[in-house]
Design a protein around this motif. Structure first.
Motif, short mmCIF file in Angstrom:
data_model
loop_
_atom_site.label_atom_id
_atom_site.label_comp_id
_atom_site.label_asym_id
_atom_site.label_seq_id
_atom_site.Cartn_x
_atom_site.Cartn_y
_atom_site.Cartn_z
N PRO A 158 28.89 45.27 7.12
CA PRO A 158 28.84 45.38 8.58
C PRO A 158 29.78 46.48 9.08
CG PRO A 158 30.19 43.52 7.96
CD PRO A 158 29.61 44.06 6.68
N GLN A 159 29.51 46.95 10.27
CA GLN A 159 30.35 47.97 10.87
C GLN A 159 31.67 47.34 11.31
OE1 GLN A 159 28.53 49.97 14.13
NE2 GLN A 159 30.11 51.54 14.28
N ALA A 160 32.77 48.03 11.03
CA ALA A 160 34.10 47.55 11.39
C ALA A 160 34.82 48.62 12.19
CB ALA A 160 34.89 47.17 10.15
N GLU A 161 35.67 48.19 13.09
CA GLU A 161 36.36 49.13 13.96
C GLU A 161 37.47 49.88 13.23
OE1 GLU A 161 35.52 49.99 16.95
OE2 GLU A 161 33.84 48.58 17.02
N LYS A 162 38.36 49.15 12.57
CA LYS A 162 39.51 49.78 11.93
C LYS A 162 39.97 48.90 10.79
CE LYS A 162 42.39 51.94 14.54
NZ LYS A 162 43.48 52.27 15.51
N GLY A 163 40.57 49.53 9.78
CA GLY A 163 41.05 48.78 8.63
C GLY A 163 42.17 47.83 8.98
N THR A 164 42.34 46.80 8.15
CA THR A 164 43.36 45.78 8.42
C THR A 164 44.69 46.10 7.76
OG1 THR A 164 42.55 44.53 6.49
CG2 THR A 164 41.64 43.97 8.64
N ARG A 165 44.70 47.03 6.79
CA ARG A 165 45.95 47.39 6.13
C ARG A 165 46.60 48.55 6.86
NH1 ARG A 165 45.37 46.95 -0.45
NH2 ARG A 165 44.29 44.96 -0.53
N ALA A 166 47.90 48.45 7.07
CA ALA A 166 48.62 49.50 7.79
C ALA A 166 48.58 50.80 7.01
CB ALA A 166 50.07 49.05 8.03
N GLY A 167 48.24 51.89 7.71
CA GLY A 167 48.22 53.20 7.09
C GLY A 167 46.89 53.56 6.45
N PHE A 168 45.97 52.62 6.37
CA PHE A 168 44.66 52.88 5.74
C PHE A 168 43.57 52.40 6.69
CE2 PHE A 168 47.72 52.04 2.33
CZ PHE A 168 47.66 53.24 1.63
N GLU A 169 43.16 53.28 7.59
CA GLU A 169 42.16 52.89 8.59
C GLU A 169 40.78 52.68 7.97
OE1 GLU A 169 42.10 55.61 11.78
OE2 GLU A 169 44.12 55.11 12.50
N ASP A 170 40.51 53.33 6.84
CA ASP A 170 39.20 53.20 6.19
C ASP A 170 39.17 52.09 5.15
OD1 ASP A 170 38.17 55.26 7.67
OD2 ASP A 170 38.70 56.80 6.22
N LEU A 171 40.27 51.38 4.99
CA LEU A 171 40.32 50.30 4.01
C LEU A 171 40.13 48.98 4.74
CD1 LEU A 171 40.74 49.94 0.96
CD2 LEU A 171 43.12 49.46 1.42
N PHE A 172 38.92 48.45 4.66
CA PHE A 172 38.59 47.21 5.37
C PHE A 172 38.75 45.98 4.49
CE2 PHE A 172 35.85 50.69 6.84
CZ PHE A 172 36.32 50.81 8.13
N PHE A 173 38.90 46.19 3.19
CA PHE A 173 39.04 45.06 2.27
C PHE A 173 40.51 44.69 2.15
CE2 PHE A 173 39.79 43.20 -1.90
CZ PHE A 173 38.87 42.17 -1.90
N ASP A 174 40.84 43.47 2.46
CA ASP A 174 42.20 42.96 2.35
C ASP A 174 42.13 41.61 1.66
OD1 ASP A 174 44.81 42.15 2.59
OD2 ASP A 174 45.04 42.85 4.64
N PRO A 175 42.81 41.45 0.52
CA PRO A 175 42.75 40.17 -0.18
C PRO A 175 43.23 38.98 0.65
CG PRO A 175 43.70 41.87 -1.58
CD PRO A 175 43.61 42.45 -0.21
N GLU A 176 44.10 39.25 1.62
CA GLU A 176 44.66 38.17 2.42
C GLU A 176 43.85 37.90 3.69
OE1 GLU A 176 48.67 39.19 3.15
OE2 GLU A 176 49.26 39.15 1.04
#
Length: 271
Positions: free
Chosen positions: A83-101
């Motif tokens: 799905p389309q996502a607005e911004k990544g959840t990890r700080a400093g990585f806007e294109d990283l949408f996968f976060d184990p937590e």
């Protein structure tokens, strides 16, 4: 005279056969135009024309809209939908949408994609190298490659992400790596693999090999024997190798890189 009158009267009677049945009446409204009938005809023709045009445009539209378009029309296996996502959840990585937590829709979609690919790995012996490409630029292949590498790493696999787009590399900027030596330098013997690989890039868990210095003949160096030797080294050192390549409709690099890959993942943007 009497006979002449009878003959004349009889001739007049036979000469005319017009009989007045009803006298003409002045109409209360004009016969034409008939607005109600014209409106009904226009609505019917407009509706039928609009529906026919919609079906015709749908017939001409070859874009991907539903999963069946991939499997039935293209004859390819669908591994997942991101799905389309607005911004990544990890700080400093806007294109990283996968976060184990995190358990966002995008993260869950990447987990499902990783699981589907791992299931495919079990049925293809020796499958380690995935080539990720797209028909056209800006369809999300670089973001998919980066997030997929993070998803594989969470599954306790040793992963390396390689930016093989020597023309317009994007992963270096997305991962916060400045210009430096990389793949092109290794292939042209200007640097060693150990000096160019970023181990545990940004604390994400996977290694990264950038595209390196700009090259004027990327297709030729990617097809050189040095590339095959490099891929053999990566196969022996890592469980999964993710290659981010250029769009395959734009350049011929993908045809060369596909010789080294065990599986090719085509990323197609919705619509």
């Amino acid at each position: 005279m009497r006979r002449l009158q009878e003959t004349s009267s009889e001739a007049k009677t036979q000469a005319s056969n017009v009989i007045i049945v009803d006298k003409a009446r002045i109409p209360a409204r004009p016969y034409k135009p008939r607005p109600l009938l014209n409106l009904l005809v226009a609505v019917f023709l407009g509706t039928m024309g609009g529906v026919s045009l919609a079906f015709f445009l749908e017939y001409l539209d070859s874009s991907v809209k539903i999963p069946d378009d991939v499997e039935k029309a293209l004859g390819l296996q669908l591994f997942g939908i991101i799905p389309q996502a607005e911004k990544g959840t990890r700080a400093g990585f806007e294109d990283l949408f996968f976060d184990p937590e995190q358990h966002s829709p995008a993260a869950e979609a990447f987990r499902a994609l990783r699981t589907a690919l791992l299931f495919k790995l079990r049925h293809v012996p020796g499958c380690r190298v995935f080539l990720i490409t797209s028909p056209n630029p800006e369809e999300g292949k670089s973001s998919i490659a980066m997030n997929l590498a993070a998803a594989f790493e969470q599954n306790h696999l040793k992963v390396i992400l390689v930016d093989t787009d020597l023309r317009k590399p994007r992963l270096q900027r997305a991962l916060g790596v400045g210009p430096g030596k990389g793949l092109s330098d290794v292939l042209e013997n200007r640097a060693s693999l150990a000096d160019t690989v970023h181990v545990n890039i940004g604390g994400l868990g996977f290694d990264f090999l950038g595209s390196g210095s700009p090259s004027h003949h990327p297709t030729e160096i990617l097809g050189a024997p040095a590339m095959k030797g490099l891929m053999d080294q990566l196969r022996s050192a890592y469980d999964v190798v993710v290659l981010d390549s250029p769009p395959y409709l734009a350049v011929a690099d993908v045809a060369v890189l596909s010789e080294y890959a065990d599986g090719l993942i085509a990323v197609s943007r919705y619509h």
